[in-house]
Scaffold this active site. Structure first.
Site, short mmCIF file in Angstrom:
data_model
loop_
_atom_site.label_atom_id
_atom_site.label_comp_id
_atom_site.label_asym_id
_atom_site.label_seq_id
_atom_site.Cartn_x
_atom_site.Cartn_y
_atom_site.Cartn_z
N HIS A 129 34.92 -39.34 -32.05
CA HIS A 129 35.52 -40.13 -30.96
C HIS A 129 35.62 -41.62 -31.28
O HIS A 129 36.28 -42.36 -30.55
CB HIS A 129 34.73 -39.96 -29.67
CG HIS A 129 34.75 -38.57 -29.11
ND1 HIS A 129 35.93 -37.88 -28.87
CD2 HIS A 129 33.75 -37.72 -28.77
CE1 HIS A 129 35.65 -36.68 -28.40
NE2 HIS A 129 34.33 -36.55 -28.33
N ASP A 166 35.42 -28.92 -32.88
CA ASP A 166 34.62 -29.38 -31.74
C ASP A 166 35.45 -29.14 -30.46
O ASP A 166 36.67 -29.22 -30.48
CB ASP A 166 34.32 -30.87 -31.90
CG ASP A 166 33.33 -31.39 -30.88
OD1 ASP A 166 32.14 -31.54 -31.22
OD2 ASP A 166 33.75 -31.66 -29.72
N HIS A 168 35.82 -30.94 -27.97
CA HIS A 168 36.51 -32.17 -27.54
C HIS A 168 37.50 -32.60 -28.61
O HIS A 168 37.25 -32.44 -29.80
CB HIS A 168 35.49 -33.29 -27.29
CG HIS A 168 34.43 -32.92 -26.29
ND1 HIS A 168 33.18 -32.45 -26.66
CD2 HIS A 168 34.47 -32.92 -24.94
CE1 HIS A 168 32.48 -32.19 -25.56
NE2 HIS A 168 33.23 -32.47 -24.50
N ASP A 249 30.25 -27.15 -29.68
CA ASP A 249 30.22 -27.17 -28.21
C ASP A 249 31.33 -26.33 -27.58
O ASP A 249 31.45 -26.30 -26.35
CB ASP A 249 30.23 -28.60 -27.67
CG ASP A 249 31.16 -29.52 -28.42
OD1 ASP A 249 31.97 -29.03 -29.25
OD2 ASP A 249 31.10 -30.75 -28.19
ZN ZN Z 1 32.28 -32.32 -28.56
#
Ligand code: ZN
Length: 314
Positions: A129, A166, A168, A249
């Site tokens: 991120h 991931d 996200h 995740d």
């Molecule tokens: Zn994540």
């Protein structure tokens, strides 16, 4: 050639405060499962604190971002300091962040030189991120993006692919790789979900491939997204190195998201990426840990991912 596991005890000293999901126990859970006999053939090395680490961070990040992170993380901190609502540093965070980047650099050296078949970096803080100018979403520096850019700068790898499963979207990696056709970024992720990016319409210069999934989607949809979009584009791209942003995740037990993957989906994806790496770049894979917040699911998922890397690298 063996699979290389790179980690360091200092990663538990990055203290994110009580109740934070990205917590030191994640490292302890992975340490425990990777101590099993199944993993005795791994080559284990410490994530280094390299003299060139700041120079390498600047491959992906602005000098202003590096200086801001240094000022916050090495300044007077009473316990923990919030950079934003999610992203926290403590007195142990600066060394952890530099060694997390250093793990990726060390892995690239080992894999590009042929000293290791492939490598897994068990690190925190995670990275995908963090964009060129900002820390965000638990991430200070974009570990995976930096590793790829370093392989290009120092090892003559011309075409770098980062694949990211991931749950996200890796907005930071996408941002850093956005306008360079020799850098590929491919991601499966839940949408809508933090950080809000990752639509199929975000394509960079034809080098960005997003395959969003919906809450509740299982491994079947995940595998279909990889087979229909991410893997064909990766094959067409023809990478000289495959970097994996390995977040776990998307597991059905994870408390931060709503996909329903299981361990077998992560080993399947790892095999598919290894197949691409075998076809294009002598199997060269550098994998870096991103998310994964249910400790049991995280540990079991890392175990199947690392075991698959061992099997394909043997
Ligand atoms: Zn994540």
């Amino acid at each position: 050639m063996a699979t290389l596991l790179i980690t360091h005890p200092c990663f538990v000293d990055h203290d994110t405060g009580p109740g934070h999901p990205e917590r030191p126990d994640r490292m302890r859970a992975i340490d425990k499962i990777l101590a099993h006999d199944v993993f005795k053939e791994l080559t284990r090395e410490e994530a280094p604190l390299r003299e060139d680490v700041e120079e390498r961070i600047l491959l992906a990040h602005s000098a202003a971002h590096l200086e801001k992170m240094r000022a916050i993380a090495t300044g007077p901190i009473n316990g923990t300091c919030h950079i934003d609502g999610d992203t926290v540093v403590s007195p142990g965070s600066w060394e952890a962040a530099l060694r997390a980047v250093g793990a990726g650099l060390h892995a690239v050296d080992a894999v590009m030189s042929g000293r290791a078949a492939n490598a897994f970096c068990q690190v925190r803080p995670p990275g995908h991120h963090a964009d060129a100018d900002h820390a965000m979403g638990f991430c200070l520096f974009s570990n995976a993006a930096i590793a790829g850019l370093y392989a290009r700068a120092e090892h003559g790898a011309e075409r770098i692919a980062v694949v990211d499963f991931d749950v996200h979207h890796g907005n930071g990696t996408q941002d850093i790789y956005w306008s360079d056709k020799d850098l590929y970024y491919g991601s499966t992720h839940e949408m809508p979900l933090f950080p809000g990016t990752g639509a199929t319409s975000e394509t960079g210069v034809g080098n960005i491939f997003n395959a969003p999934l919906r809450a509740g989607d299982t491994g079947e949809r995940f595998r279909d997204a990889l087979e229909s979009r991410i893997l064909p584009a990766l094959h067409d791209f023809g990478p000289d190195l495959v970097v994996i942003s390995a977040g776990f995740d998307a597991h059905r037990a994870d408390p931060l998201a709503n996909l329903a993957l299981v361990e077998a989906d992560f080993s399947w994806a790892t095999e598919k990426f290894a197949d691409m790496a075998n076809r294009h770049c002598h199997g060269r894979i550098v994998s870096l840990l991103e998310g994964g917040y249910d400790l049991n699911a995280l540990a079991r998922s890392v175990a199947v991912h690392v075991k698959t890397l061992m099997d394909v690298g043997a």
